[in-house]
Design an enzyme around this catalytic site. Structure first.
Site, mmCIF file in Angstrom:
data_model
loop_
_atom_site.group_PDB
_atom_site.id
_atom_site.type_symbol
_atom_site.label_atom_id
_atom_site.label_comp_id
_atom_site.label_asym_id
_atom_site.label_seq_id
_atom_site.Cartn_x
_atom_site.Cartn_y
_atom_site.Cartn_z
ATOM 1 N N ASP A 455 -27.560 5.700 -51.777
ATOM 2 C CA ASP A 455 -28.018 6.394 -52.989
ATOM 3 C C ASP A 455 -27.789 5.564 -54.244
ATOM 4 O OD1 ASP A 455 -25.302 6.803 -52.753
ATOM 5 O OD2 ASP A 455 -25.376 8.968 -52.971
HETATM 6 C C1 LAN Z 1 -17.278 7.239 -52.728
HETATM 7 C C2 LAN Z 1 -17.737 7.195 -54.112
HETATM 8 C C3 LAN Z 1 -19.206 7.183 -54.282
HETATM 9 C C4 LAN Z 1 -19.927 7.962 -53.208
HETATM 10 C C5 LAN Z 1 -21.374 8.327 -53.584
HETATM 11 C C6 LAN Z 1 -22.230 7.153 -54.016
HETATM 12 C C7 LAN Z 1 -21.350 9.310 -54.764
HETATM 13 C C8 LAN Z 1 -21.986 9.037 -52.398
HETATM 14 O O1 LAN Z 1 -23.223 9.587 -52.724
HETATM 15 C C9 LAN Z 1 -21.937 8.174 -51.165
HETATM 16 C C10 LAN Z 1 -20.483 7.866 -50.779
HETATM 17 C C11 LAN Z 1 -19.683 7.193 -51.902
HETATM 18 C C12 LAN Z 1 -20.071 5.740 -51.948
HETATM 19 C C13 LAN Z 1 -18.173 7.242 -51.664
HETATM 20 C C14 LAN Z 1 -17.632 7.206 -50.287
HETATM 21 C C15 LAN Z 1 -16.135 7.452 -50.125
HETATM 22 C C16 LAN Z 1 -15.296 6.883 -51.255
HETATM 23 C C17 LAN Z 1 -15.482 5.367 -51.303
HETATM 24 C C18 LAN Z 1 -15.812 7.502 -52.557
HETATM 25 C C19 LAN Z 1 -15.688 8.998 -52.641
HETATM 26 C C20 LAN Z 1 -14.802 6.975 -53.548
HETATM 27 C C21 LAN Z 1 -13.458 6.972 -52.782
HETATM 28 C C22 LAN Z 1 -13.786 7.197 -51.291
HETATM 29 C C23 LAN Z 1 -12.869 6.392 -50.369
HETATM 30 C C24 LAN Z 1 -13.138 6.770 -48.927
HETATM 31 C C25 LAN Z 1 -11.419 6.640 -50.759
HETATM 32 C C26 LAN Z 1 -10.410 6.028 -49.866
HETATM 33 C C27 LAN Z 1 -10.020 6.992 -48.830
HETATM 34 C C28 LAN Z 1 -10.228 6.861 -47.537
HETATM 35 C C29 LAN Z 1 -10.338 8.070 -46.697
HETATM 36 C C30 LAN Z 1 -10.325 5.537 -46.884
#
Ligand code: LAN
Length: 723
Positions: A455
């Protein structure tokens, strides 16, 4: 780690002079954020504090104020005038990306076990942040800032405080310790906590469900091979399985010995470790263990007792090699903050404390450390740069603000940033690291981190098309070829059933979720189709195809048809779509209705759209706003927030506008509410947390209160006029 030179009594104290903090942007790589503390008055004079610094530090800004806006468009204009002041010199909007409460302890433990240290000012600000986020009621911490206290949150953050130099008798520690003992002490930690404490030598590896590195040696066609797991899970498990295989632990020292006394309700030396594998405090359980996981745990535990040394060696070599490839692909930024700190430990253990890779890691921890108004936190990523800029760019073009005098500089600056953020190459270690194509994609944060997100590529492409093709004064920086590259990425990300997942195609079977050992998260083992990801990619292709109708036209048509079909199947019987990354039904329903509108579906001609709108309207609050709680993401059911929220209100209103909702009243009331919350300087106050991940952990998107409010206020008047 040396103790902090000064330990505040409470979070209300200011142990550093906030007037001396500065945010540096773009230092060494595109969009990079690092915070610096200036010691001398001379330095302060040479590097004056900006409004951006002041805003994010929670200091009053000195921006112009004016009487309340009279029209919605004026309010949008006023909002953007304020927001423009927060634009960094490199063109993007920096921002805080806090919320999760299990990341800062990883930073602190990872730094401690690799004999590292923080600067004094960082140390006291990390402490202040933990003081400020402790529950006033019981002194504990949860999985995220708005959560109730849990064993995981409390043990991890207590440990962090102690490693940062806060004495055990400090009132904050005393209160937290009481709460953590009430949860059964550290013995009952969820797996991810057990791992961190094992690394710190305050837990025994025998108490963790084994994570054999040998899994990587299995044939790749097997359905459970880790290359098929969700990218975050596998990237956390790679360094963890290496360290587990090595049973690596920090050397005992007096603080570690003290923690062993403080964290448990029984004597540390008599704990029956193997019996702790499945012992998890009930307050933490979001995804309880399945029988299959228990069976698997028994098998892997047995395997640990009789590992064959050459096989283990080979597995360790392989997982280490994957760690190195990940580091080199991302400039030591790594995919996220958890695997970043774990990889750092691996590089310390294998390459050594003086090695270049380890030192690079230490430098890059700074990218995650954000100085907020409540102290210093560890971000969910190295920022949300691309995500934030993409929305505000679309907002200013769609509202007409981009064409107004005085906004050109901001708009061109933003386009330049977007141009620099698109990835133009595949990773150095590509197939061998099981990576998806990056050439043509936009990341969530920075190109150095360099991960394709479906996205983000969609929103990045939309923003570029809006800025370059819909405005006549902007330079055409991103060539048509590069836009086509982005389209190639998007087309490569559609799953056979028409949906799109987050970073990659769905690679593994659904049943892998049954062996999810991370009790605090749901849906982490594989990729899933997400309405948000499916709609951003779909709308991007629609907008692209309008401008460039000849490029891969047939495939784009097919993608659109299948994606729309998938979206229809993903709609809940009550008319909503479930949001996995924002809160929650309002968020995903907005994206879904935007997509359906581009496919020609509106309130007038589509029963699914009508159902969605009727549902949203039924949730409008008496004050005209919408308020949805993060608890909806946990439970899968709509949960009202106690108060309406400007961000939810903007999403719901945009959803109605996309759907061509025929009644004016709900939209007018929503506009009034958002206008009434605007501050005299044009900003909006921070309200409840806006985002989420893995069902159970909330995460903040503070820039949404600007981009989506401006967008909605700017679009509503034109829409209402046309009714
Ligand atoms: C994110 C942040 C952005 C988010 C969007 C782009 C909003 C979404 O539409 C797709 C998934 C994504 C890229 C995403 C995936 C998981 C993340 C990276 C996070 C929520 C930010 C932090 C999270 C990450 C997994 C945190 C670390 C924790 C673990 C369980 C490893």
């Amino acid at each position: 780690m040396r103790p902090a030179s000064y330990i505040p009594q409470s979070g209300a104290e200011h142990p550093t002079d906030l007037a001396r903090w500065r945010l540096k942007v773009g230092d060494g790589s595109h969009g990079r954020h690092t915070w610096h503390y200036l010691r001398s008055d001379d330095e302060c004079a040479r590097w004056p504090q900006t409004e951006i610094d002041r805003y994010w530090l929670g200091l009053p800004t000195r921006l112009p104020e004016s009487p309340p806006a009279q029209t919605p468009l004026d309010a949008a204009r006023k909002g953007f005038s304020f927001y423009k002041h927060l634009q960094s010199p490199d063109g993007h909007w920096a921002g805080e990306y806090g919320g999760p409460m299990f990341l800062l302890p990883g930073l602190v433990i990872g730094t401690y076990v690799t004999a590292g240290d923080f600067k004094d000012e960082e140390k006291v600000e990390l402490i202040r942040y933990l003081f400020n986020t402790a529950s006033p009621a019981d002194g504990g911490w949860g999985l995220h800032v708005e959560h109730h206290s849990t064993c995981f949150g409390t043990v991890m953050n207590y440990t962090a405080l102690r490693l940062l130099g806060v004495p055990a008798e400090h009132p904050v520690c005393v209160k937290a310790r009481g709460t953590l003992h009430g949860f059964g002490g550290a013995a009952a930690l969820p797996q991810w906590g057990k791992w961190w404490l094992s690394l710190l030598n305050c837990y025994d590896w025998a108490g963790c469900i084994a994570i054999p590195a040998e899994l990587w040696l299995f044939p790749e066609w097997l359905p459970f091979h880790p290359w098929k797991w969700w990218i975050h899970t596998r990237n956390v498990y790679i360094p963890m399985s290496y360290l587990f295989a090595r049973k690596w632990q920090a050397e005992e020292d007096p603080l570690i010995l003290a923690l062993r006394q403080e964290l448990y309700t029984t004597d540390y030396d008599v704990i029956d470790w193997p019996a702790q594998q499945f012992n998890v405090a009930s307050v933490d359980l979001y995804y309880p263990h399945t029988k299959l996981l228990h069976a698997l745990g028994a098998i892997t535990h047995a395997w640990e007792q009789c590992v064959i040394p050459p096989v283990r060696r080979r597995a360790m070599e392989y997982t280490y090699q994957l760690v190195v490839q990940e580091d080199e692909n991302t400039g030591y930024q790594d995919l996220g903050p958890v695997n970043k700190m774990l990889n750092q430990i691996v590089r310390y253990v294998v390459d050594g404390p003086g090695s270049k890779p380890f030192l690079q890691h230490v430098e890059k921890t700074r990218d995650f450390m954000w100085m907020s108004g409540r102290g210093m936190l560890m971000g969910g990523t190295n920022g949300s740069q691309l995500w934030d800029i993409a929305f505000v760019c679309q907002a200013v073009v769609e509202t007409g603000l981009a064409r107004e005098e005085g906004n050109e500089k901001a708009v061109i600056g933003a386009l330049k940033w977007l141009d620099g953020a698109q990835m133009q190459r595949n990773p150095v270690h590509y197939r061998s690291a099981f990576r998806h194509q990056t050439k043509g994609a936009w990341p969530f944060s920075t190109p150095e981190q360099g991960y394709t997100v479906s996205d983000c590529t969609g929103e990045g492409l939309k923003a570029v098309i809006y800025l370059q093709n819909h405005l006549d004064y902007t330079p055409k920086l991103v060539s048509e070829r590069r836009m086509c590259d982005a389209v190639d990425v998007i087309l490569s990300l559609q799953n056979p059933d028409g949906g799109c997942a987050s970073y990659e195609l769905i690679r593994g079977p659904r049943w892998l979720e049954w062996i999810n050992p991370a009790e605090v998260f749901g849906n982490i083992m594989i990729e899933y189709n997400y309405p948000e990801c499916t709609t951003s990619t779909l709308t991007a292709l629609c907008i692209f195809a309008n401008e460039y109708p000849d490029y891969r036209a047939q495939e784009i048509r097919q993608f659109k048809a299948k994606a729309i079909e998938w979206l229809h199947t993903a709609q809940h019987p009550d008319g909503t779509w479930f949001g996995s990354w924002g809160i929650c039904f309002t968020y995903a329903t907005m994206f879904a209705l935007e997509s359906l509108s581009l496919a020609g579906e509106s309130y007038a001609n589509s029963a699914p759209v009508r159902k969605a709108c009727d549902f949203l309207v039924s949730k409008q609050m008496p004050d005209g706003g919408w308020g949805e709680s993060y608890k909806a993401c946990e439970s899968g059911q709509w949960v009202d927030h106690a108060m309406s929220q400007v961000v939810n209100t903007a999403w719901a209103t945009l959803a109605l506008i996309y759907a061509k909702y025929p009644q004016r009243e709900p939209i007018e009331r929503a506009v009034k509410l958002v206008m009434s919350r605007q501050r005299p300087n044009g900003s909006w106050d921070q309200e409840a947390i806006e985002g989420v991940f893995n069902k159970n952990c909330a995460i903040a998107y503070p820039n949404f209160k600007f981009s989506f409010t401006i967008w909605m206020l700017g679009r509503a008047p034109t829409y209402l006029q046309g009714l």
